[in-house]
Design an enzyme around this catalytic site. Sequence first.
Site, mmCIF file in Angstrom:
data_model
loop_
_atom_site.group_PDB
_atom_site.id
_atom_site.type_symbol
_atom_site.label_atom_id
_atom_site.label_comp_id
_atom_site.label_asym_id
_atom_site.label_seq_id
_atom_site.Cartn_x
_atom_site.Cartn_y
_atom_site.Cartn_z
ATOM 1 N N LYS A 11 -4.765 -3.388 -1.562
ATOM 2 C CA LYS A 11 -3.618 -3.938 -1.994
ATOM 3 C C LYS A 11 -3.687 -4.653 -3.075
ATOM 4 O O LYS A 11 -4.597 -5.165 -3.612
ATOM 5 C CB LYS A 11 -3.223 -4.943 -0.699
ATOM 6 C CG LYS A 11 -2.873 -3.843 0.604
ATOM 7 C CD LYS A 11 -2.415 -4.765 1.610
ATOM 8 C CE LYS A 11 -2.132 -4.060 2.782
ATOM 9 N NZ LYS A 11 -1.348 -4.993 4.042
ATOM 10 N N TYR A 51 5.955 1.981 4.767
ATOM 11 C CA TYR A 51 6.038 1.055 5.896
ATOM 12 C C TYR A 51 7.088 1.159 6.920
ATOM 13 O O TYR A 51 7.636 0.223 7.306
ATOM 14 C CB TYR A 51 5.855 -0.286 5.217
ATOM 15 C CG TYR A 51 4.137 -0.558 4.934
ATOM 16 C CD1 TYR A 51 3.490 -0.864 6.140
ATOM 17 C CD2 TYR A 51 3.951 -0.777 3.881
ATOM 18 C CE1 TYR A 51 2.020 -1.197 5.638
ATOM 19 C CE2 TYR A 51 2.903 -1.595 3.499
ATOM 20 C CZ TYR A 51 1.781 -1.478 4.443
ATOM 21 O OH TYR A 51 0.486 -1.979 4.099
ATOM 22 N N ASN A 114 -3.399 -9.469 2.419
ATOM 23 C CA ASN A 114 -4.704 -9.261 3.257
ATOM 24 C C ASN A 114 -5.413 -8.241 2.882
ATOM 25 O O ASN A 114 -6.105 -7.501 3.554
ATOM 26 C CB ASN A 114 -4.375 -8.982 4.816
ATOM 27 C CG ASN A 114 -3.474 -7.743 5.137
ATOM 28 O OD1 ASN A 114 -3.068 -7.304 4.289
ATOM 29 N ND2 ASN A 114 -2.995 -7.518 6.304
ATOM 30 N N HIS A 117 -5.148 -1.658 3.498
ATOM 31 C CA HIS A 117 -4.397 -1.200 4.476
ATOM 32 C C HIS A 117 -5.267 -0.153 5.032
ATOM 33 O O HIS A 117 -6.337 0.647 4.272
ATOM 34 C CB HIS A 117 -3.217 -0.408 3.981
ATOM 35 C CG HIS A 117 -2.665 0.646 5.245
ATOM 36 N ND1 HIS A 117 -1.863 0.244 6.016
ATOM 37 C CD2 HIS A 117 -2.765 1.998 4.912
ATOM 38 C CE1 HIS A 117 -1.573 1.460 6.681
ATOM 39 N NE2 HIS A 117 -2.246 2.317 6.073
ATOM 40 N N GLU A 128 0.023 9.611 6.239
ATOM 41 C CA GLU A 128 -0.113 8.709 5.331
ATOM 42 C C GLU A 128 -1.104 9.475 4.286
ATOM 43 O O GLU A 128 -0.760 9.030 2.936
ATOM 44 C CB GLU A 128 -0.976 7.341 5.627
ATOM 45 C CG GLU A 128 -0.105 6.699 6.621
ATOM 46 C CD GLU A 128 -0.739 5.516 7.097
ATOM 47 O OE1 GLU A 128 -0.011 4.427 7.929
ATOM 48 O OE2 GLU A 128 -1.875 5.136 6.992
#
Length: 141
Positions: A11, A51, A114, A117, A128
């Site tokens: 990320k 998402y 965070n 993913h 995905e």
Amino acid sequence: MALERTLSIIKPDAVAKNVVGEIYARFEKAGLKVVAAKMKHLSRKEAEGFYAVHRERPFFNALVEFMISGPVMIQALQGENAILKNRELMGATNPKDAAPGTIRADFADSIDANAVHGSDAAETAAVEIAYFFAATEVFPR
Ligand code: GDP
Ligand code: MG
């Protein structure tokens, strides 16, 4: 044991911290092979689509804003039990709860920022990977 592929995203926070290589080293040491990769600055539409399952959640807008705040590194990983193995390497969603030595414990600052993913199941992994990579961009073809 099953040979699996999973979708991983480093990320914007972790890309900005310059720890792409350290995170790749963890994948490789765990037996996960990078079989597709690209760096990309996601558009709002791409992040919202990725998402979409979280669209009704209260954190959806914050999540999308964060994911488009800078470039991300997107990869498909392949290995035995790759989906669960990657989730174990990542640690819990909230870095406060992540086990010591996991990617999120070591590199993440908050539940928003965070670091990584990872797909959570075989069905989502396939969807995905196809969201970001054409079949011809995943190796071996
Ligand atoms: P993951 O599979 O561990 O990434 O977690 P989820 O699929 O449940 O959520 C997707 C992402 O949304 C997480 O990685 C977080 O960045 C964010 N997120 C999840 N839950 C929360 C929350 O309760 N608050 C906030 N601010 N963000 C959250
Ligand atoms: Mg998830």
